[in-house]
Design a protein around this motif. Structure first.
Motif, PDB file in Angstrom:
ATOM      1  N   ILE A 160     -57.197  -7.231 -95.589  1.00 16.83           N
ATOM      2  CA  ILE A 160     -57.474  -5.864 -96.029  1.00 16.83           C
ATOM      3  C   ILE A 160     -58.153  -5.148 -94.877  1.00 16.83           C
ATOM      4  O   ILE A 160     -59.147  -5.624 -94.339  1.00 16.83           O
ATOM      5  N   MET A 161     -57.593  -4.007 -94.491  1.00 18.44           N
ATOM      6  CA  MET A 161     -58.149  -3.224 -93.388  1.00 18.44           C
ATOM      7  C   MET A 161     -58.697  -1.914 -93.952  1.00 18.44           C
ATOM      8  O   MET A 161     -57.951  -1.137 -94.551  1.00 18.44           O
ATOM      9  N   LYS A 179     -60.981 -15.670-100.045  1.00 20.50           N
ATOM     10  CA  LYS A 179     -59.549 -15.948 -99.853  1.00 20.50           C
ATOM     11  C   LYS A 179     -58.818 -14.837 -99.116  1.00 20.50           C
ATOM     12  O   LYS A 179     -57.607 -14.884 -98.956  1.00 20.50           O
ATOM     13  N   VAL A 180     -59.555 -13.840 -98.679  1.00 22.26           N
ATOM     14  CA  VAL A 180     -58.951 -12.708 -97.983  1.00 22.26           C
ATOM     15  C   VAL A 180     -59.844 -12.311 -96.808  1.00 22.26           C
ATOM     16  O   VAL A 180     -61.060 -12.482 -96.851  1.00 22.26           O
ATOM     17  N   VAL A 231     -55.756  -0.518 -96.192  1.00 25.37           N
ATOM     18  CA  VAL A 231     -54.420  -1.108 -96.183  1.00 25.37           C
ATOM     19  C   VAL A 231     -54.543  -2.582 -96.555  1.00 25.37           C
ATOM     20  O   VAL A 231     -55.333  -3.318 -95.965  1.00 25.37           O
ATOM     21  N   LEU A 232     -53.762  -2.991 -97.547  1.00 25.82           N
ATOM     22  CA  LEU A 232     -53.686  -4.393 -97.952  1.00 25.82           C
ATOM     23  C   LEU A 232     -52.419  -4.973 -97.341  1.00 25.82           C
ATOM     24  O   LEU A 232     -51.339  -4.427 -97.519  1.00 25.82           O
ATOM     25  N   LYS A 263     -47.080  -4.207 -96.630  1.00 27.48           N
ATOM     26  CA  LYS A 263     -48.279  -3.380 -96.560  1.00 27.48           C
ATOM     27  C   LYS A 263     -48.368  -2.503 -97.805  1.00 27.48           C
ATOM     28  O   LYS A 263     -47.374  -1.954 -98.251  1.00 27.48           O
ATOM     29  N   TYR A 264     -49.580  -2.392 -98.342  1.00 26.10           N
ATOM     30  CA  TYR A 264     -49.845  -1.504 -99.466  1.00 26.10           C
ATOM     31  C   TYR A 264     -50.912  -0.517 -99.024  1.00 26.10           C
ATOM     32  O   TYR A 264     -51.976  -0.912 -98.564  1.00 26.10           O
TER      33      TYR A 264
END
Length: 187
Positions: free
Chosen positions: A103-104, A135-136, A154-155, A161-162
C-alpha cells in the motif's frame, strides 16, 4: 489486460481439469475446466504454465482462484487464474507464491492538507483490527502525480493496482487476496 477491461469479480471455482489450450506455438496458455453448467476456458499467467503442465492430470478435480473481467467494448467476459491447485491437497511448494501486497500512501503537502495523515492512521488502524498489518507493506511515498484526487493511496496486489479506495475496502481486498494463497486453511 489494459484499460478496456473492467474487473467483475473474484473467482473461486471447482471442477474437472479437462486439459490445456494453447496458441499457435502449442504452448499451454489456457486451462479448460469442466463445471456442472458447462466448460470454461481460463487464461493462465506465464508463471503458472510450466508448473501446472507438469503436475495436473486430465480428469483431476481442481480449484481455480482468479478474476473475471469484462471487455467494455465487446461485452466479452474473460477469466484469468492466479492460483490453481488439486482439491484435497495443499498447494505444491513448487508453485509460485503470491507477490507481496503493498500500500502506497502519498505524504506530500497537498495530500497531507487534504487528509493524508488521517488516511494513513485510519488505514493502519483498520488493518491492525483485522490482523493484516504484518501481512502488507505500507510505504509512505512522495507525490503520486494525482493531486486533484488527494489524499492518494494505491493498493498493489501482485500486478493489479487499486486507486481511490477506502481503508475498509482495502482490508477486504487484502483478506481475499491473502486467503487464495492457502486454500487448505479454508476447510
Amino acid at each position: 489486460m489494459g484499460d478496456k477491461y473492467l474487473g467483475l469479480s473474484e473467482l473461486n471455482l471447482e471442477g474437472q481439469f479437462l486439459g490445456f489450450g494453447g496458441d499457435e506455438s502449442g504452448k499451454p496458455k489456457y486451462l479448460h475446466l469442466g463445471i456442472p453448467s458447462g466448460n470454461l476456458q481460463i487464461k493462465l499467467p506465464k508463471e503458472l504454465r510450466r508448473s501446472l503442465g507438469l503436475s495436473l492430470v486430465p480428469g483431476e478435480q481442481v480449484r481455480v482462484c482468479g478474476v473475471s473481467q469484462l471487455n467494455i467494448y465487446t461485452g466479452e467476459v474473460k477469466l484469468k487464474a492466479h492460483h490453481v491447485s488439486p482439491i484435497d491437497t495443499c498447494p505444491n511448494s513448487d508453485l509460485p507464491s503470491l507477490p507481496p501486497a503493498k500500500i502506497m500512501v502519498c505524504q506530500k503537502s497537498g495530500c497531507i492538507k487534504r487528509g493524508g495523515k488521517g488516511l494513513l492512521s485510519e488505514l493502519e488502524k483498520t488493518l491492525c483490527d483485522r490482523g493484516l498489518l504484518d501481512k502488507v507493506q505500507i510505504e509512505q511515498t512522495d507525490c503520486q502525480k494525482r493531486c486533484s484526487s488527494a489524499p492518494n493511496c494505491v493498493l498493489m496486489l501482485g500486478k493489479k493496482k487499486y486507486k481511490k479506495i477506502h481503508p475498509e475496502a482495502i482490508a477486504s481486498l487484502l483478506e481475499s487476496y491473502l486467503n487464495t494463497d492457502h486454500p487448505c486453511q479454508e476447510e
